[in-house]
Every structure is written in C-alpha cells, then in structure tokens.
Scaffold this motif. Structure first.
Motif, PDB file in Angstrom:
ATOM      1  N   LEU A 141      10.407   2.309 -20.139  1.00 35.73           N
ATOM      2  CA  LEU A 141      10.219   3.707 -19.725  1.00 35.73           C
ATOM      3  C   LEU A 141       8.812   3.940 -19.187  1.00 35.73           C
ATOM      4  O   LEU A 141       8.620   4.690 -18.228  1.00 35.73           O
ATOM      5  CB  LEU A 141      10.512   4.643 -20.890  1.00 35.73           C
ATOM      6  CG  LEU A 141      11.954   5.190 -20.977  1.00 35.73           C
ATOM      7  CD1 LEU A 141      12.245   6.080 -19.774  1.00 35.73           C
ATOM      8  CD2 LEU A 141      12.993   4.089 -21.056  1.00 35.73           C
ATOM      9  N   LEU A 142       7.816   3.286 -19.778  1.00 34.26           N
ATOM     10  CA  LEU A 142       6.452   3.377 -19.243  1.00 34.26           C
ATOM     11  C   LEU A 142       6.395   2.789 -17.842  1.00 34.26           C
ATOM     12  O   LEU A 142       5.731   3.326 -16.952  1.00 34.26           O
ATOM     13  CB  LEU A 142       5.473   2.644 -20.174  1.00 34.26           C
ATOM     14  CG  LEU A 142       5.178   3.315 -21.517  1.00 34.26           C
ATOM     15  CD1 LEU A 142       4.401   2.381 -22.419  1.00 34.26           C
ATOM     16  CD2 LEU A 142       4.399   4.612 -21.308  1.00 34.26           C
ATOM     17  N   PHE A 143       7.102   1.672 -17.645  1.00 37.39           N
ATOM     18  CA  PHE A 143       7.167   1.058 -16.317  1.00 37.39           C
ATOM     19  C   PHE A 143       7.773   2.029 -15.307  1.00 37.39           C
ATOM     20  O   PHE A 143       7.231   2.240 -14.212  1.00 37.39           O
ATOM     21  CB  PHE A 143       7.982  -0.228 -16.378  1.00 37.39           C
ATOM     22  CG  PHE A 143       8.266  -0.841 -15.039  1.00 37.39           C
ATOM     23  CD1 PHE A 143       7.365  -1.707 -14.450  1.00 37.39           C
ATOM     24  CD2 PHE A 143       9.440  -0.546 -14.354  1.00 37.39           C
ATOM     25  CE1 PHE A 143       7.614  -2.262 -13.205  1.00 37.39           C
ATOM     26  CE2 PHE A 143       9.698  -1.092 -13.107  1.00 37.39           C
ATOM     27  CZ  PHE A 143       8.783  -1.952 -12.529  1.00 37.39           C
ATOM     28  N   LEU A 144       8.899   2.630 -15.639  1.00 36.41           N
ATOM     29  CA  LEU A 144       9.576   3.535 -14.710  1.00 36.41           C
ATOM     30  C   LEU A 144       8.740   4.781 -14.424  1.00 36.41           C
ATOM     31  O   LEU A 144       8.741   5.294 -13.301  1.00 36.41           O
ATOM     32  CB  LEU A 144      10.944   3.931 -15.264  1.00 36.41           C
ATOM     33  CG  LEU A 144      11.977   2.797 -15.361  1.00 36.41           C
ATOM     34  CD1 LEU A 144      13.265   3.295 -15.978  1.00 36.41           C
ATOM     35  CD2 LEU A 144      12.240   2.188 -13.988  1.00 36.41           C
ATOM     36  N   ASN A 145       8.012   5.255 -15.424  1.00 39.89           N
ATOM     37  CA  ASN A 145       7.129   6.397 -15.186  1.00 39.89           C
ATOM     38  C   ASN A 145       5.984   6.032 -14.250  1.00 39.89           C
ATOM     39  O   ASN A 145       5.572   6.834 -13.419  1.00 39.89           O
ATOM     40  CB  ASN A 145       6.587   6.928 -16.514  1.00 39.89           C
ATOM     41  CG  ASN A 145       7.554   7.881 -17.201  1.00 39.89           C
ATOM     42  OD1 ASN A 145       7.804   8.979 -16.724  1.00 39.89           O
ATOM     43  ND2 ASN A 145       8.115   7.446 -18.318  1.00 39.89           N
ATOM     44  N   ASP A 146       5.465   4.802 -14.371  1.00 39.55           N
ATOM     45  CA  ASP A 146       4.418   4.363 -13.451  1.00 39.55           C
ATOM     46  C   ASP A 146       4.961   4.160 -12.037  1.00 39.55           C
ATOM     47  O   ASP A 146       4.246   4.372 -11.053  1.00 39.55           O
ATOM     48  CB  ASP A 146       3.773   3.071 -13.956  1.00 39.55           C
ATOM     49  CG  ASP A 146       2.697   3.335 -14.995  1.00 39.55           C
ATOM     50  OD1 ASP A 146       2.490   4.512 -15.343  1.00 39.55           O
ATOM     51  OD2 ASP A 146       2.069   2.367 -15.469  1.00 39.55           O
TER      52      ASP A 146
ATOM     53  N   ASP B  21       0.326   8.708  -6.294  1.00 39.13           N
ATOM     54  CA  ASP B  21      -1.009   8.115  -6.356  1.00 39.13           C
ATOM     55  C   ASP B  21      -0.973   6.747  -5.693  1.00 39.13           C
ATOM     56  O   ASP B  21      -0.324   5.826  -6.190  1.00 39.13           O
ATOM     57  CB  ASP B  21      -1.445   8.002  -7.824  1.00 39.13           C
ATOM     58  CG  ASP B  21      -2.892   7.546  -7.981  1.00 39.13           C
ATOM     59  OD1 ASP B  21      -3.458   6.992  -7.028  1.00 39.13           O
ATOM     60  OD2 ASP B  21      -3.448   7.740  -9.084  1.00 39.13           O
ATOM     61  N   ASP B  22      -1.689   6.601  -4.570  1.00 36.43           N
ATOM     62  CA  ASP B  22      -1.611   5.336  -3.833  1.00 36.43           C
ATOM     63  C   ASP B  22      -2.435   4.221  -4.457  1.00 36.43           C
ATOM     64  O   ASP B  22      -2.481   3.108  -3.936  1.00 36.43           O
ATOM     65  CB  ASP B  22      -1.998   5.529  -2.363  1.00 36.43           C
ATOM     66  CG  ASP B  22      -3.440   5.995  -2.192  1.00 36.43           C
ATOM     67  OD1 ASP B  22      -4.118   6.260  -3.207  1.00 36.43           O
ATOM     68  OD2 ASP B  22      -3.878   6.121  -1.030  1.00 36.43           O
ATOM     69  N   SER B  23      -3.102   4.484  -5.591  1.00 37.75           N
ATOM     70  CA  SER B  23      -3.776   3.393  -6.294  1.00 37.75           C
ATOM     71  C   SER B  23      -2.785   2.565  -7.112  1.00 37.75           C
ATOM     72  O   SER B  23      -3.123   1.483  -7.585  1.00 37.75           O
ATOM     73  CB  SER B  23      -4.872   3.936  -7.218  1.00 37.75           C
ATOM     74  OG  SER B  23      -4.320   4.657  -8.298  1.00 37.75           O
ATOM     75  N   TYR B  24      -1.561   3.076  -7.277  1.00 40.78           N
ATOM     76  CA  TYR B  24      -0.522   2.328  -7.976  1.00 40.78           C
ATOM     77  C   TYR B  24       0.241   1.461  -6.974  1.00 40.78           C
ATOM     78  O   TYR B  24       0.680   1.951  -5.943  1.00 40.78           O
ATOM     79  CB  TYR B  24       0.450   3.276  -8.686  1.00 40.78           C
ATOM     80  CG  TYR B  24      -0.098   3.853  -9.971  1.00 40.78           C
ATOM     81  CD1 TYR B  24       0.270   3.329 -11.205  1.00 40.78           C
ATOM     82  CD2 TYR B  24      -0.984   4.915  -9.935  1.00 40.78           C
ATOM     83  CE1 TYR B  24      -0.235   3.855 -12.380  1.00 40.78           C
ATOM     84  CE2 TYR B  24      -1.502   5.458 -11.107  1.00 40.78           C
ATOM     85  CZ  TYR B  24      -1.124   4.913 -12.330  1.00 40.78           C
ATOM     86  OH  TYR B  24      -1.627   5.433 -13.483  1.00 40.78           O
ATOM     87  N   GLN B  25       0.393   0.195  -7.310  1.00 42.55           N
ATOM     88  CA  GLN B  25       1.067  -0.757  -6.427  1.00 42.55           C
ATOM     89  C   GLN B  25       2.285  -1.339  -7.129  1.00 42.55           C
ATOM     90  O   GLN B  25       2.205  -1.759  -8.293  1.00 42.55           O
ATOM     91  CB  GLN B  25       0.108  -1.893  -6.043  1.00 42.55           C
ATOM     92  CG  GLN B  25       0.679  -2.861  -5.029  1.00 42.55           C
ATOM     93  CD  GLN B  25      -0.305  -3.978  -4.710  1.00 42.55           C
ATOM     94  OE1 GLN B  25      -0.587  -4.825  -5.547  1.00 42.55           O
ATOM     95  NE2 GLN B  25      -0.830  -3.963  -3.492  1.00 42.55           N
ATOM     96  N   ARG B  26       3.413  -1.368  -6.416  1.00 37.79           N
ATOM     97  CA  ARG B  26       4.662  -1.892  -6.969  1.00 37.79           C
ATOM     98  C   ARG B  26       5.018  -3.195  -6.257  1.00 37.79           C
ATOM     99  O   ARG B  26       4.936  -3.270  -5.035  1.00 37.79           O
ATOM    100  CB  ARG B  26       5.781  -0.871  -6.792  1.00 37.79           C
ATOM    101  CG  ARG B  26       5.519   0.449  -7.486  1.00 37.79           C
ATOM    102  CD  ARG B  26       6.436   1.556  -7.035  1.00 37.79           C
ATOM    103  NE  ARG B  26       6.206   1.975  -5.658  1.00 37.79           N
ATOM    104  CZ  ARG B  26       6.665   3.111  -5.139  1.00 37.79           C
ATOM    105  NH1 ARG B  26       7.358   3.948  -5.879  1.00 37.79           N
ATOM    106  NH2 ARG B  26       6.423   3.418  -3.878  1.00 37.79           N
ATOM    107  N   LYS B  27       5.440  -4.199  -7.035  1.00 36.83           N
ATOM    108  CA  LYS B  27       5.806  -5.463  -6.411  1.00 36.83           C
ATOM    109  C   LYS B  27       6.828  -6.205  -7.253  1.00 36.83           C
ATOM    110  O   LYS B  27       7.056  -5.895  -8.423  1.00 36.83           O
ATOM    111  CB  LYS B  27       4.574  -6.337  -6.171  1.00 36.83           C
ATOM    112  CG  LYS B  27       3.796  -6.724  -7.411  1.00 36.83           C
ATOM    113  CD  LYS B  27       2.546  -7.506  -7.014  1.00 36.83           C
ATOM    114  CE  LYS B  27       1.724  -7.882  -8.237  1.00 36.83           C
ATOM    115  NZ  LYS B  27       0.471  -8.614  -7.866  1.00 36.83           N
ATOM    116  N   ILE B  28       7.444  -7.202  -6.628  1.00 35.09           N
ATOM    117  CA  ILE B  28       8.394  -8.079  -7.307  1.00 35.09           C
ATOM    118  C   ILE B  28       7.937  -9.519  -7.112  1.00 35.09           C
ATOM    119  O   ILE B  28       7.462  -9.898  -6.030  1.00 35.09           O
ATOM    120  CB  ILE B  28       9.835  -7.879  -6.782  1.00 35.09           C
ATOM    121  CG1 ILE B  28      10.807  -8.796  -7.535  1.00 35.09           C
ATOM    122  CG2 ILE B  28       9.919  -8.120  -5.283  1.00 35.09           C
ATOM    123  CD1 ILE B  28      12.258  -8.436  -7.338  1.00 35.09           C
ATOM    124  N   THR B  29       8.061 -10.320  -8.163  1.00 31.80           N
ATOM    125  CA  THR B  29       7.601 -11.703  -8.133  1.00 31.80           C
ATOM    126  C   THR B  29       8.737 -12.637  -8.527  1.00 31.80           C
ATOM    127  O   THR B  29       9.497 -12.357  -9.458  1.00 31.80           O
ATOM    128  CB  THR B  29       6.416 -11.907  -9.101  1.00 31.80           C
ATOM    129  OG1 THR B  29       5.361 -11.011  -8.752  1.00 31.80           O
ATOM    130  CG2 THR B  29       5.912 -13.338  -9.045  1.00 31.80           C
TER     131      THR B  29
END
Length: 742
Positions: free
Chosen positions: A423-428, A435-443
C-alpha cells in the motif's frame, strides 16, 4: 598534557590556537581544553585550527547550522568530534555507512579518554543481522521478523513461568530451573529472556529491563569496545537490547544512515533513543555518500513474493477484522469489508502485471508507464483515492495485529507486513502523478528459472528528507575526503545554495610522496573507446603503472565489461614482471579471500588488482602501508545513460538549470567514484604512491571535462602526459623514492 577549565578563557571561534591542535571535551557541565598534538605538519596547523574552530563555532551557535568539510585522508577529520563535544548542548549522533567506520570513532574516543579525566560515553547501534547471536538460525525469514516472533513467544513463556513459580515477580536470571531453548528449534529467545523481568500489577503482567542487563550496561560504559568484543562480553544477554539501552544514556551514539534518514523511522528512532532535537548535534561521516544513501532508503519495492505474503496476511486476518477483535459500528465493518474487496482485486492484478513484463522485457530496467499501469490496475474503480484509502485502513489493521509489542524498535529489515509495504508502494506511485521527483520503474534480472522482475518507485531528490533532520536539530557537521565541489554537494544534499558553511583543506601529506598524472589523449568516451590508437594509449599507460611501480598496484575500470576486456592484457603485463593478477569478484562473499591473497602477494613479488570504480574494491577498503603503491583510474566512471538516468537529469536541470543540473545528476557521482578509487593509495604520511587518471576528461574544462570540479590540490599537482612519456616519469619518481629510502 594540559587540563584546564574553559570558563573565563575568553574563547572566540576563528582565532586559532597559536599553532597547537586543540580540541575541546565536554562532560556534563565541565569543560577542558585538551592538546592533541599529533598532527605532524607545521605548515598545515593553521588549516587544522580553522577546521576545529569552525566545528566548535557551528555547534556552539546551534540555530540548525550546517558545516560541510572537504578534507583529504590524514587531515584529522574524525578529531572534529572533540571540538563538537566541547560545544554541544546535548547528545551527539554520528551516522556512518558501514560497520567498519565505527572503529575509527572508537579510536578517537580512546585518544580523548587518554588525554583528559573526563570520559564522554559512546555507544553504537549495529543491525540485528550483524550482532544477533542466533541470526544464522532464521532460515527463510529476516532476522527482524524472526526476532519479533521469538520475542513474543519469550514473553508468553515468561508469563507462564510467572504462574508456575507462584509469585508476583519473575527474574529468569535467578531461575535455576529456567526453560531451555534448543538451537535450530527455538520456542523462545534465551538472550532476550535475560534482558527482561515480568511482574504482576492489578492482575496483569508487565515487563521491564532486568537488573542483569542494567548492570551490564553500567559495566560496559566503563570502557570502549569494538563490536566484536562487545558481542562477546554480552554473553547470554541480547547485545541488541544492551546497545539500545546504553544509547539512551550515552554522550555519543553511532548510527547507520538508515537509522536517522529512513523516512519511516525518523520519528521512531528519536523517541526510542530519547534524542532531543534542539540539543542534538549530528555528524555525517563519508558525507559524499549521504545523498545516494537517502535516495536508496526512500525507495519502494514491489515483488511477487510480497504479493504472495500479503495475500496470506489478508486471509489470515480476514475474520479478525470483524466484531470478534474490535468493537465497531456497522459502518466501520462495511468500510473494512470494502477494503478487503479492494485488496483482493488489486493483488492478483499486480502479480499479473509483473509476470507479463517479466516475460516480455529484456534483462535490465525501464521506466514504468504510469498511465498504462494505473489503467490496468484500477480498471473498474470509480475513485482511486477512495479505493486506496479503504485498502490502507485494512493494511493498518493487519499491521497492528501482525506486529509484536515493541516491534517498532526494529530499525532495519522487513519491519512492516507485506500488505502495508504494498500500500505504501501504491501511494508513492500516486505521489509520482503530482511530484516529478518520484520515479517509477520496472526491473528484470536473471535468466531461465532464475529470471525475476519487480517494480520500484523512489524519490530521486534526497534534499527534502535530509532537511527534515538538519532543519530541526542543533547543528550538523558533514565530513568527507571527497566532497568536491562543495557547492554542488550542497545543492544535491541540502537543496539550497548558501544553506551550509563550507571549508576545504589541502592534502596534509608531503607532496614529494606522491605522483599525480593525467592522460593527455586516452579516453573511454564511447566515440573513441574502440579506436586502435586510443586503446594502445590506455594499454601503455596501464602497462607503465604495472611494470614501473614496485609492489602492489590497482587498476580500476568504469565497468565489469571493460575490466574483462582489458584483463588479458593486464595479466600478460603482470606476468612479465612476475606479479600475480587478481580481479574483483561479483560475489561479495569472495572478497575477503581475494584481498588476503593480494596483500600477501604484495609482501613478496607484488600483484595487480583489477576492479571497478564505485565497486567493492575501490571504496571503503583501507590499503595501508605497502598494500598498494599505485592506482590507475581508467575512464571517467559515468553511470549507464538510459531513459532512467535521462529522467533524473531532466529533473535536476529543471530544478537547478542546465549546468548545475547535469553536474549534480550525472557528472558528480562519476567524479566521486574516480576520486574514491584514486584515494585508495597513500593513506598515511609515510606512504608513497603513483596515481594515474587515465582519461583526458580529468584534465579538460568545459563540455565533458571535469578538471575544474577536482580538489584544488589535485588540480595543482596533475602532470599531463601521453603513454610514451608516462613510463619515464614514473620510473624517475620511483628511483627518487628509492634513493631517499636508502
């Protein structure tokens, strides 16, 4: 030794102390000036005095001041703790990145103890996985999860024993018939049991620290002990409990970065260790690592295993969410049922999304398309915010039911249940929409059956989290030997120009003991990397270091692939002069054995060590004495430039402009990796060594060049040379050193 009270001395920061290296010690309300006269170079004593003056002044003034110190190895940075002790209104916290750095501060405190009758107490906090006596027994779970489980079982066993002995009080240390716990099949923790007493009050059991552990804390404060010795002296008592109890009453406490800068645990650690913000002074050791460390601490992961565990948590506690466990209205019950419904819809979709990307993606990392991800995940939901709110309510309840009493004292590891982490992940992920300082990625990593994928979201800007600490405590002192350029680190770490006072010290070691060279033409720039002439330049520079520098040398490359590319050449060059070759292993468990063999070879014919700038061998390893006599840094170790890095660059360009943005986001880490690698040689005043920056960008200004960002002492000493003349320059310098020795 001089030991005199400071009261009435008329000290004024900035005046210096007549060429003496004076540090101040504070213990309770008594102050004493202590002469630590072991800094051997008269010409640099004014710089040393100024550094101590600035530390004392910053800490004494308080007002949330920040002092950033860029001082090379041998400048006495650690001794600034003495000046801070004299001025600090309360406790001092020292944050370090690795356990090995603890010993440096313990050594400094021993010097302070030997020079004054005042003995400020010092404690350190080491992660449970490093100090727990039964850590190896937790198979298939983290030490923290296993510890929480055993602590709860231990309390139940003690309550049962209280009833068996038939009294109002039970102290396990006085029980000759105390229950036994079989290693590997623990039903409780015998070490934790010895730290607690249980007593009955108003018909209910209560716990407190045992007299045994309180006595041990008092005993251990009488001396300064390394972590290994400390663990042994705790004997049958939990060392982690002893550490945490001791830290509450110590003048100085050494912590890991994660203890203070992890966003979840800042409040917990302040409350738990009874740190008063307005009187706390913070030392940040190896501060060049702080920004990247805070970014890593502010990263959320989502793995298939977390989804599996979260589903089990929901099923396990589904029935407990009703009226059987909590008094609630029908509205509350309906809200929780809605939360369970949301969770049981989202978890399978998350698993399906990860599996889909795992099967399609090449190994590596990619930006996560937020619109596609959210569209797939929340299909059919009218209000995403409302859905997450309902799910979060359930996650909080699961956390309360899952976590054992006192589990908030955990400082690292798998602390929160998996559902809460998801849930913390989904909220981020949602925060990244604003907020463009947050970056989402898949590895995706691995191949075949070992192939796995995970999602990440992290904040690429450490400044807000760092400022949550620095702007609310008495003062902060940041120390590093590679904090250059200071202005760039100030922006990166603190997010504001002029927020800190900044000082830079020259190299304290004799200039005649070192040779600094930079390649005139060689480079690892992509467009030149495979040109035959350029490769010959690199090879001949490296050959000169291997063949002309006696004893051990190291060659650090920009990547493992480049190291492998040049390994055959380096091996042939080493063989030609009778030196053995060692290469940096991918597995850190193999590192001690390789280093041991490398150091032994240095005492015989010498050896060549190949590694990667920014890797295990190029940072944090102290190559003392004759362990390393020369270093070649091949290439400017820039990070891999992909869409992930491009997005980070764009964020900092928007924030600080083109020049400063690219410097902070992309160039600054490369400079630091290069300087850290070069700094492995010459760790003491008596040592001599050769340093070669084998890339022309280290001497160039302007686009792509980093010369103006290097420490001034390096700028002043760099000799520009081509491969043809580097051998002659090294040979002449080594011959000069041999004449001096003889």
């Amino acid at each position: 030794m001089v030991d005199r009270p400071l009261a009435g001395v008329g000290y004024h920061p900035g005046e210096g102390f007549g060429g003496l290296w004076i540090a101040f010690i504070t213990f309770n309300l008594n102050r004493a000036a202590v002469y630590l006269d072991y800094f051997p170079y008269e010409s640099l004593r004014p710089y040393q005095d100024a550094m101590l003056d600035d530390v004392y002044g910053t800490v004494r003034a308080g007002d949330h001041g920040v002092l950033m110190i860029d001082a090379p190895t041998g400048s006495g940075k650690t001794s600034c703790i003495a000046a801070a002790l004299a001025a600090a209104p309360g406790k001092i916290a020292v944050t370090v990145r690795t356990v090995s750095q603890i010993d440096v501060y313990l050594d400094e405190m021993e010097k302070i103890w030997s020079k004054t009758s005042h003995r400020p107490t010092i404690t350190y906090m080491v992660g449970k996985q490093k100090i727990c006596p039964i850590a190896d027994e937790f198979s298939g779970e983290s030490v923290y999860a296993g510890c929480a489980r055993l602590r709860e079982w231990t309390k139940r066993r003690m309550i049962a024993r209280l009833g068996e002995v038939g009294g109002k009080f039970y102290d396990p240390s006085q029980d000759r018939n105390a229950p036994q716990s079989v290693p590997g099949y623990r039903t409780f923790c015998p070490y934790y049991m010895m730290t607690r007493e249980v007593f009955e009050l108003s018909g209910k059991p209560h716990f407190r620290h045992s007299g045994k552990v309180l006595d041990l804390v008092d005993e251990l404060r009488e001396g300064i002990r390394s972590p290994d010795r400390f663990q042994k002296e705790c004997r049958e008592v939990c060392p982690y409990e002893v550490m945490s109890l001791s830290a509450k009453g110590s003048d100085v406490v050494i912590l890991n970065y994660s203890h203070l800068f992890s966003p979840e645990f800042q409040e917990i650690i302040f409350d738990w260790l009874e740190l008063e913000r307005e009187s706390l002074t913070l030392f940040v050791d190896e501060a060049h690592n702080l920004g990247d460390a805070v970014r890593a601490l502010n990263m959320r992961l989502l793995t298939p295993r977390m989804i599996d565990l979260a589903e089990k948590e929901v099923e396990k506690y589904r029935e407990s969410m009703g009226q059987a466990r909590l008094p609630e209205s029908s509205l509350d019950a309906s809200s929780r049922l809605r939360g369970v419904e949301v969770i049981r819809t989202l978890l399978p979709r998350l698993r399906q999304y990860i599996q889909s990307r795992q099967s399609r993606m090449q190994e590596g990392e990619e930006l996560l398309d937020g619109d596609l991800f959210r569209g797939f995940l929340y299909q059919g939901f009218d209000d995403i915010e409302e859905a997450l709110s309902a799910a979060t309510e359930v996650a909080l309840m699961v956390s309360e039911l899952e976590l054992a009493e006192g589990d908030r004292e955990n400082l690292q590891g798998e602390i929160e249940p998996s559902l809460a982490q998801i849930l913390l992940f989904l909220n981020d992920v949602e925060m990244a929409e604003k907020d463009d300082s947050y970056q989402r990625k898949i590895t995706v990593a691995g191949n075949g059956e070992k192939r796995r994928a995970w999602l990440e979201v992290n904040n690429v800007d450490p400044a807000p989290l760092v400022r949550r600490i620095t702007d609310n405590i008495n003062a902060t002192v940041m120390l590093s030997g590679t904090l250059s350029p200071l202005e760039a680190y100030e922006l990166y770490i603190l997010g504001e120009r002029g927020r800190a006072k900044k000082i830079s010290l020259p190299n304290p070691f004799p200039q005649e003991h070192r040779l600094l060279m930079v390649a005139k033409a060689a480079t690892t720039q992509l467009e030149k990397r495979e040109e035959a002439g350029n490769r010959r330049e690199i090879e001949e520079h490296v050959r000169a270091v291997i063949e002309e520098v006696s004893g051990n040398v190291a060659v650090f490359f920009t990547s493992y692939s480049m190291m492998s590319q040049y390994e055959p050449f380096c091996k042939a060059a080493a063989r030609g002069v009778g030196k053995l070759l060692f290469t940096e292993p991918r597995n850190s468990e193999d590192l001690p054995a390789i280093l041991d063999d490398f150091f032994k070879a240095g005492k015989r014919q010498g050896a060549v060590l190949l590694g990667v700038s920014g890797g295990k061998l190029a940072e944090g390893i102290d190559y003392k004495g004759e362990a390393l006599n020369g270093v070649a840094v091949v290439g400017l170790p820039l990070g891999f430039y992909n869409e992930i890095q491009r997005e980070v660059n764009q964020y900092y360009v928007r924030k600080y402009g083109q020049k400063n943005g690219i410097l902070i986001a992309y160039t600054l880490p490369a400079i630091n990796r290069g300087l850290q690698a070069a700094g492995r040689v010459i760790r003491d005043a008596s040592e001599r060594g050769v340093i070669l920056f084998c890339d022309r960008r280290f001497r160039e200004e302007g686009r792509g060049g980093v010369f103006s960002f290097l420490p001034k002492w390096i700028q002043d000493e760099l000799l520009v040379t081509d491969a043809r003349t580097s051998r002659a320059i090294i040979r002449a310098k080594v011959a000069e050193w041999e004449r001096v020795r003889s």
